[in-house]
Design a protein around this motif. Structure first.
Motif, short mmCIF file in Angstrom:
data_model
loop_
_atom_site.label_atom_id
_atom_site.label_comp_id
_atom_site.label_asym_id
_atom_site.label_seq_id
_atom_site.Cartn_x
_atom_site.Cartn_y
_atom_site.Cartn_z
N ARG A 1 0.85 -1.20 0.00
CA ARG A 1 0.00 0.00 0.00
C ARG A 1 0.88 1.24 0.00
O ARG A 1 1.53 1.55 0.99
CB ARG A 1 -0.91 0.00 1.23
CG ARG A 1 -2.00 -1.03 1.07
CD ARG A 1 -2.63 -1.40 2.36
NE ARG A 1 -3.36 -2.64 2.24
CZ ARG A 1 -4.44 -2.92 2.97
NH1 ARG A 1 -4.89 -2.04 3.85
NH2 ARG A 1 -5.04 -4.06 2.83
N THR A 2 0.90 1.89 -1.14
CA THR A 2 1.77 3.06 -1.29
C THR A 2 1.03 4.37 -1.05
O THR A 2 1.61 5.43 -1.14
CB THR A 2 2.35 3.11 -2.72
OG1 THR A 2 1.26 3.12 -3.64
CG2 THR A 2 3.23 1.91 -3.00
N MET B 1 -9.20 16.86 -6.75
CA MET B 1 -9.23 17.92 -5.74
C MET B 1 -10.61 18.60 -5.77
O MET B 1 -11.13 18.90 -6.83
CB MET B 1 -8.14 18.97 -6.05
CG MET B 1 -6.75 18.39 -6.11
SD MET B 1 -5.99 18.19 -4.50
CE MET B 1 -5.23 19.78 -4.28
N GLY C 1 -11.32 21.48 -4.02
CA GLY C 1 -11.24 22.89 -3.63
C GLY C 1 -11.94 23.86 -4.56
O GLY C 1 -12.82 24.61 -4.13
N ARG D 1 -14.99 27.06 3.31
CA ARG D 1 -14.71 26.55 1.97
C ARG D 1 -13.37 27.05 1.46
O ARG D 1 -12.58 26.29 0.90
CB ARG D 1 -15.83 26.94 1.00
CG ARG D 1 -17.06 26.11 1.15
CD ARG D 1 -18.24 26.73 0.46
NE ARG D 1 -19.45 25.98 0.75
CZ ARG D 1 -19.93 25.00 0.02
NH1 ARG D 1 -19.31 24.64 -1.07
NH2 ARG D 1 -21.02 24.37 0.37
N HIS D 2 -13.12 28.34 1.65
CA HIS D 2 -11.87 28.91 1.17
C HIS D 2 -10.68 28.37 1.92
O HIS D 2 -9.64 28.07 1.33
CB HIS D 2 -11.92 30.45 1.25
CG HIS D 2 -12.60 31.06 0.08
ND1 HIS D 2 -13.97 31.21 0.01
CD2 HIS D 2 -12.11 31.54 -1.07
CE1 HIS D 2 -14.28 31.77 -1.15
NE2 HIS D 2 -13.17 31.98 -1.83
N ALA E 1 -10.03 24.78 0.84
CA ALA E 1 -9.41 24.74 -0.50
C ALA E 1 -7.92 25.09 -0.42
O ALA E 1 -7.09 24.48 -1.08
CB ALA E 1 -10.13 25.70 -1.43
N GLU F 1 -6.08 22.10 1.17
CA GLU F 1 -6.37 20.79 0.58
C GLU F 1 -5.10 20.06 0.16
O GLU F 1 -4.96 18.87 0.41
CB GLU F 1 -7.29 20.95 -0.63
CG GLU F 1 -8.02 19.67 -0.97
CD GLU F 1 -8.82 19.76 -2.25
OE1 GLU F 1 -8.78 20.80 -2.92
OE2 GLU F 1 -9.46 18.77 -2.57
N ALA F 2 -4.18 20.77 -0.47
CA ALA F 2 -2.95 20.14 -0.96
C ALA F 2 -2.13 19.58 0.20
O ALA F 2 -1.64 18.46 0.15
CB ALA F 2 -2.13 21.14 -1.76
N ARG G 1 -3.81 16.59 1.70
CA ARG G 1 -3.69 15.45 0.79
C ARG G 1 -2.31 14.81 0.94
O ARG G 1 -2.18 13.59 0.98
CB ARG G 1 -3.91 15.94 -0.64
CG ARG G 1 -4.06 14.88 -1.68
CD ARG G 1 -5.33 14.07 -1.49
NE ARG G 1 -6.52 14.79 -1.88
CZ ARG G 1 -7.01 14.83 -3.11
NH1 ARG G 1 -6.40 14.21 -4.09
NH2 ARG G 1 -8.11 15.50 -3.36
N LYS H 1 -2.03 12.98 4.30
CA LYS H 1 -2.81 11.74 4.26
C LYS H 1 -2.08 10.67 3.46
O LYS H 1 -2.09 9.50 3.81
CB LYS H 1 -4.19 12.02 3.67
CG LYS H 1 -5.16 10.91 3.88
CD LYS H 1 -6.56 11.39 4.10
CE LYS H 1 -7.37 10.29 4.76
NZ LYS H 1 -8.80 10.40 4.44
N HIS H 2 -1.45 11.12 2.39
CA HIS H 2 -0.68 10.19 1.56
C HIS H 2 0.46 9.57 2.36
O HIS H 2 0.71 8.37 2.28
CB HIS H 2 -0.14 10.92 0.33
CG HIS H 2 0.91 10.16 -0.40
ND1 HIS H 2 0.64 9.00 -1.09
CD2 HIS H 2 2.24 10.38 -0.53
CE1 HIS H 2 1.77 8.55 -1.63
NE2 HIS H 2 2.75 9.37 -1.29
N TYR I 1 -0.91 6.92 4.74
CA TYR I 1 -1.34 5.69 4.09
C TYR I 1 -0.21 4.93 3.43
O TYR I 1 -0.40 3.79 3.01
CB TYR I 1 -2.42 5.99 3.06
CG TYR I 1 -3.82 6.06 3.62
CD1 TYR I 1 -4.18 7.06 4.51
CD2 TYR I 1 -4.78 5.12 3.28
CE1 TYR I 1 -5.46 7.13 5.03
CE2 TYR I 1 -6.06 5.18 3.79
CZ TYR I 1 -6.40 6.19 4.67
OH TYR I 1 -7.66 6.26 5.18
N ASN I 2 0.96 5.57 3.32
CA ASN I 2 2.07 4.98 2.57
C ASN I 2 2.87 4.05 3.47
O ASN I 2 3.54 4.50 4.40
CB ASN I 2 2.96 6.10 2.03
CG ASN I 2 3.93 5.59 1.00
OD1 ASN I 2 4.06 4.40 0.77
ND2 ASN I 2 4.64 6.51 0.37
N MET J 1 -12.72 19.64 4.53
CA MET J 1 -13.73 19.78 3.49
C MET J 1 -15.10 19.32 3.99
O MET J 1 -16.12 19.78 3.51
CB MET J 1 -13.30 18.97 2.26
CG MET J 1 -13.92 19.40 0.97
SD MET J 1 -13.72 21.12 0.56
CE MET J 1 -12.12 21.12 -0.17
#
Lengths: 96, 110
Positions: free
Chosen positions: A34-35, A44, A46, B23-24, B27, B30-31, B34, B37-38, B41-42, B66
């Motif tokens: 699992r990567t 996305m 946003g 919301r702003h 947004a 978000e990056a 993300r 989270k990556h 999970y990695n 979000m």
């Protein structure tokens, strides 16, 4: 059924998988580690979230009125409001 | 606040202002969320880094999430019974539809 074609060795199957991944340009992950790629794959949200409420128009009624003074732009809702206010005043005076 | 969040052009309400802000902010973050989270999970990343990323994610303010944004009615500011296709609550939708303001919407009969 099993004796018809001998199953290739694990190493050969791996080579096949690797070659297949190179051909079809997919990620080579034979042990299914699992990567966290599924997190990166997601779209996305946003920009869509921000665009829910419409942006306030930079041009307002008063700007148009000021830009074209020779034309008459009737502000019907506001005039209605003013007439109603005058009516309220008249009615309150009539009652007393 | 570095950049000013644009005011919505629809009905203005405290709740709508708050939702717009969320919301702003979501947004914007978000990056970063993300990426964190990556890392979490990695499984190829060392365990310590994964735990650190998870903590960082938990500590991020609620307005960066979000999930916290809610579709509000654009005409009345109501948070419940909002049809997302029209961005209106059910009563506002009904009034607009009966006035003919919604293209292609008519009373259902079949």
């Amino acid at each position: 059924m099993s004796g018809l074609v001998p199953r290739p060795s694990a190493q050969r199957l791996r080579h096949l998988l690797k070659a297949s991944c190179e051909v079809f340009q997919t990620v080579y992950n034979p042990d299914n580690i699992r990567t966290g790629n599924k997190i990166l794959r997601r779209k996305m949200k946003g920009p869509a979230a921000i665009s829910y409420y419409p942006i306030e128009s930079p041009v307002k009624f008063r700007h148009i009125r000021a830009a074209y003074p020779m034309f008459e732009f009737p502000n019907t809702p506001d005039e209605h409001r003013i007439t109603m206010n005058e009516l309220y005043v008249v009615m309150s005076l009539a009652i007393t | 606040m570095a950049t000013k969040i644009p005011t919505p052009g629809c009905f203005i309400n405290t709740m709508i202002m708050r939702d717009n802000f969320k919301r702003h902010m979501a947004a914007e973050a978000e990056a970063e969320r993300r990426a964190l989270k990556h890392i979490v999970y990695n499984m190829t990343v060392p365990v310590r880094a994964r735990i650190q990323a998870q903590l960082k994610l938990a500590v991020m303010p609620n307005y960066t999430r979000m999930n916290q944004s809610k579709n509000r009615c654009v005409v009345s500011g109501k948070g419940r019974a909002v049809l997302s296709e029209f961005k209106m609550s059910r009563h506002q939708f009904r009034m607009a539809a009966q006035n003919g303001e919604l293209p292609g919407v008519k009373r259902a009969t079949w």
